[in-house]
Design an enzyme around this catalytic site. Structure first.
Site, PDB file in Angstrom:
ATOM      1  N   ARG A 195      -9.814  -3.657   7.231  1.00 45.74           N
ATOM      2  CA  ARG A 195      -8.389  -3.363   7.017  1.00 45.74           C
ATOM      3  C   ARG A 195      -7.847  -2.445   8.114  1.00 45.74           C
ATOM      4  O   ARG A 195      -7.875  -1.225   8.008  1.00 45.74           O
ATOM      5  CB  ARG A 195      -8.219  -2.700   5.645  1.00 45.74           C
ATOM      6  N   ARG A 226     -12.767 -13.767  11.349  1.00 47.03           N
ATOM      7  CA  ARG A 226     -12.850 -12.311  11.212  1.00 47.03           C
ATOM      8  C   ARG A 226     -14.068 -11.874  10.386  1.00 47.03           C
ATOM      9  O   ARG A 226     -14.289 -10.680  10.203  1.00 47.03           O
ATOM     10  CB  ARG A 226     -11.543 -11.738  10.625  1.00 47.03           C
ATOM     11  N   HIS A 241      -3.630 -10.277  14.245  1.00 44.30           N
ATOM     12  CA  HIS A 241      -2.989  -9.579  13.118  1.00 44.30           C
ATOM     13  C   HIS A 241      -2.938  -8.075  13.400  1.00 44.30           C
ATOM     14  O   HIS A 241      -3.671  -7.280  12.805  1.00 44.30           O
ATOM     15  CB  HIS A 241      -3.844  -9.886  11.887  1.00 44.30           C
ATOM     16  N   ASP A 259       7.201  -9.185   4.008  1.00 47.56           N
ATOM     17  CA  ASP A 259       6.180 -10.155   4.428  1.00 47.56           C
ATOM     18  C   ASP A 259       6.931 -11.391   4.905  1.00 47.56           C
ATOM     19  O   ASP A 259       7.424 -12.183   4.103  1.00 47.56           O
ATOM     20  CB  ASP A 259       5.262 -10.465   3.220  1.00 47.56           C
ATOM     21  N   GLU A 318       2.546  -9.444  14.017  1.00 54.75           N
ATOM     22  CA  GLU A 318       1.434 -10.334  14.339  1.00 54.75           C
ATOM     23  C   GLU A 318       1.880 -11.486  15.237  1.00 54.75           C
ATOM     24  O   GLU A 318       2.901 -12.127  14.977  1.00 54.75           O
ATOM     25  CB  GLU A 318       0.846 -10.880  13.032  1.00 54.75           C
TER      26      GLU A 318
HETATM   27  C1  BG6 Z   1      -0.372 -10.743   6.407  1.00 51.47           C
HETATM   28  C2  BG6 Z   1       0.207 -11.684   5.397  1.00 51.47           C
HETATM   29  O1  BG6 Z   1      -0.455 -11.411   7.619  1.00 51.47           O
HETATM   30  O2  BG6 Z   1      -1.683 -10.352   6.013  1.00 51.47           O
HETATM   31  C3  BG6 Z   1       0.204 -11.009   4.034  1.00 51.47           C
HETATM   32  O3  BG6 Z   1       1.509 -12.054   5.792  1.00 51.47           O
HETATM   33  C4  BG6 Z   1      -1.191 -10.537   3.683  1.00 51.47           C
HETATM   34  O4  BG6 Z   1       0.683 -11.925   3.054  1.00 51.47           O
HETATM   35  C5  BG6 Z   1      -1.696  -9.639   4.794  1.00 51.47           C
HETATM   36  O5  BG6 Z   1      -1.153  -9.832   2.461  1.00 51.47           O
HETATM   37  C6  BG6 Z   1      -3.086  -9.086   4.574  1.00 51.47           C
HETATM   38  O6  BG6 Z   1      -4.010 -10.094   4.361  1.00 51.47           O
HETATM   39  P1  BG6 Z   1      -5.516  -9.726   4.042  1.00 51.47           P
HETATM   40  O7  BG6 Z   1      -6.190 -11.034   3.730  1.00 51.47           O
HETATM   41  O8  BG6 Z   1      -6.080  -9.088   5.270  1.00 51.47           O
HETATM   42  O9  BG6 Z   1      -5.489  -8.792   2.871  1.00 51.47           O
END
Ligand code: BG6
Length: 305
Positions: free
Chosen positions: A76, A102, A171, A215, A275
């Site tokens: 994260r 990933r 991302h 989002d 992103e």
């Molecule tokens: C973003 C999406 O790119 O990633 C969101 O638009 C999503 O909808 C977020 O919640 C995080 O995704 P993840 O799978 O890393 O929790």
């Protein structure tokens, strides 16, 4: 699925003061890169840029204090590589969100440096684990170049005998001082899908400001850079991209933050994802033998007081 040995990585690719490899959180090998104007760290788990710090500035990327570093789980923060699908798998909800790249160990293909830059290349190609999730033969390379900017280039080569389709994203989690005083310029007039409601919107009006969970997938934003203005830090982050026809803008806000186990409840004001993507209806079809590069350059600039 295993990682190359650290001693081998240092012997083969290390360069004193510029490129080194160490065991990072979770024991994943991390490349520590020092460029002429900044430094960054890249995990071989996921081909994941973990942090980036331009010289004389605060870190540019956000990493949650509750991030989990475990094989099979996404990290994260930093720059997750979402590939070969963005978001949920188009047919199979049992597949991981944002694809499998990933969640895989990557190889180190090359590491170089000069007076102007430090440059490494990571690779992932099809193997039993990827074929269990996606039937195609591919070569994926991630090049990270540190100069006055941070440049990230994700190249997909179709090594299969048939065309394949994909969606993808770099991302990028940006670290900001306070989301209430952050805006994103460069998307004025651009159509977008509000992922929260499923509604398509005719056009963004002016800069994007944040007052709640956001989002969105912006369609065909064109060649103009996206500029994240962070009043709190007195900094702007300019993102220029290529090979991308979608820009995703995401902040989970408080309720979603509470639902995410690997994200602090109070961390949402300090992050914003912008992103570089090909997502939603922007699906790429890659003929056999061809390649496509998704890339961005990120420049952090302090504003003079
Ligand atoms: C973003 C999406 O790119 O990633 C969101 O638009 C999503 O909808 C977020 O919640 C995080 O995704 P993840 O799978 O890393 O929790």
């Amino acid at each position: 699925m295993s990682f190359p040995d650290l001693a081998m990585l240092n012997k083969r690719f290390g360069a004193t003061g510029r490129i080194a490899f160490r065991a990072g959180a979770g024991g994943f090998p991390v490349a520590v890169l020092v460029g002429p104007q900044g430094s960054c760290e890249v995990s071989l788990y996921g081909g994941h840029v973990l942090c980036y710090r331009p010289q004389g500035q605060a870190p540019v990327l956000f990493m949650s204090r509750r991030a989990v570093f475990e094989m099979g789980k996404p990290i994260r923060g930093g720059i997750p590589v979402c590939w070969p699908w963005f978001g949920a798998h188009p047919q199979d909800k049992a597949q991981p969100l944002h694809g499998f790249a990933r969640l895989m160990p990557w190889n180190l293909l090359s590491a170089e440096y000069s007076a102007q830059m430090t440059d490494i290349k990571l690779g992932l190609c099809d193997n039993d684990a990827t074929r269990a999730r996606w039937p195609h033969a591919f070569d994926l390379t991630l090049r990270i170049i540190l100069d006055a900017t941070l440049r990230v280039e994700l190249t997909t080569r179709n090594r299969d005998k048939v065309p394949f389709t994909l969606t993808e994203a770099l991302h990028t989690y940006l670290r900001v001082r306070d989301i209430a005083h952050v805006s994103v310029a460069g998307l004025d007039g651009v159509r977008y899908l509000d992922t929260l409601t499923g509604q398509e919107h005719a056009a963004q009006k002016g800069a994007v400001h944040f007052h709640g969970e956001t989002d969105r997938i912006y369609h065909d934003p064109g060649a103009d850079p996206c500029t994240v203005n962070d009043e709190g830090l007195g900094r702007q982050v300019v993102i220029t991209k290529r090979g991308s026809r979608s820009t995703v803008v995401w902040n989970p806000w408080i309720d979603k933050a509470r639902r995410m186990p690997d994200f602090g409840d109070d961390e949402y004001p300090q992050m914003l994802c912008v992103e570089t993507a090909n997502a939603a209806q922007d699906v790429l079809t890659l003929p056999a033998g061809e390649e496509h590069t998704l890339a961005f350059a990120l420049r952090a600039e302090l504003r003079m007081p």
